[in-house]
Design a protein around this motif. Structure first.
Motif, short mmCIF file in Angstrom:
data_model
loop_
_atom_site.label_atom_id
_atom_site.label_comp_id
_atom_site.label_asym_id
_atom_site.label_seq_id
_atom_site.Cartn_x
_atom_site.Cartn_y
_atom_site.Cartn_z
N TYR A 162 3.05 76.56 45.82
CA TYR A 162 1.94 77.72 45.79
C TYR A 162 0.72 77.66 46.41
O TYR A 162 0.33 78.60 46.95
N PHE A 163 0.29 76.27 46.73
CA PHE A 163 -0.92 76.22 47.67
C PHE A 163 -0.45 76.40 49.13
O PHE A 163 -1.24 77.07 49.64
N THR A 164 0.82 76.17 49.56
CA THR A 164 1.25 76.30 50.83
C THR A 164 1.41 77.88 51.09
O THR A 164 1.08 78.30 51.97
N ARG A 165 1.94 78.44 50.10
CA ARG A 165 2.26 79.92 50.10
C ARG A 165 1.02 80.70 50.11
O ARG A 165 0.78 81.71 50.88
N ARG A 166 0.24 80.49 49.32
CA ARG A 166 -0.98 81.11 49.51
C ARG A 166 -1.94 80.85 50.68
O ARG A 166 -2.48 81.90 51.13
#
Length: 220
Positions: A102-106
């Motif tokens: 979720y960090f990388t996607r955001r």
């Protein structure tokens, strides 16, 4: 607009869950052939085993003690000196994928997040550490969780996200001393982005373990 088939839509919607499920399956299949080959890991298991016989608060310790508490607490529930440490670290290695994804996607995009998560999940070093009773995987979980929360705070500009991010880092600091430098780095980045109130909240909550260490050293 071209319609997406249901199987493809399912994969897109639950991609990180599928990656985590595959990683969990691979780890469970390899579990029988895994072995504790690191001397530090063996000593940590026996220290945690002895701690579980008579739990106490570490007043002094060469290494950060949270890893002993984690494994020792597990021994209070299930007294299997071989399998329990493996299951604890196996679980953290799988759960770590979610905040990382979720960090990388955001911060980037979904395809990049899927690629990075798959690369992390099946990298040889990550696979190896997931079977060893070392503090790296639990510490990394809380560091990545803090990164995801800080990313959310930066995106939404809501101060309350800095509090769990700080608590996550203070827990990570109780596992590995390298995390202490990351707290300074994250704080510097927050202030660099002119999030002064958030930076103060983050620092106040992330330095809890450090203050505890100072108190323990003073009492000792």
């Amino acid at each position: 607009m071209k319609k997406v088939s249901h199987p493809v839509e399912f994969v897109i919607r639950y991609d990180v869950f599928l990656v985590a499920a595959v990683l969990l399956l691979v780890r469970l299949l390899l579990l029988n052939w895994s072995d504790e080959t690191d001397a530090d890991g063996v000593s940590r298991v026996f220290t945690s085993w002895n701690w579980a016989k008579d739990p106490y608060w570490f007043k002094t310790s060469v290494w950060a003690p949270f890893h002993y508490y984690l494994t020792g607490a597990g021994f209070l529930v299930w007294k299997d000196i071989i399998l329990l440490p493996k299951f604890i670290h196996l679980s953290f290695s799988v759960l770590l994928l979610f905040p990382f994804y979720y960090f990388t996607r955001r911060e980037f995009n979904r395809p990049g997040a899927v690629f990075a998560t798959v690369f992390l999940a099946f990298s040889p070093l990550f696979l190896r550490l997931g079977f060893l009773s070392l503090a790296e995987i639990p510490s990394l979980f809380f560091v990545v969780l803090a990164m995801n929360l800080l990313s959310k705070a930066n995106q939404t500009a809501k101060l309350h996200w800095y509090l769990p991010a700080g608590f996550s880092m203070t827990v990570a600091a109780g596992f590995r001393y390298e995390t202490w430098l990351l707290i300074l780095l994250f704080s510097f980045i927050i202030f660099l982005n002119r999030r002064f109130s958030g930076g103060l909240l983050f620092m106040m909550t992330s330095l809890g373990y450090h203050l505890l260490c100072i108190k323990k050293c003073y009492l000792s």
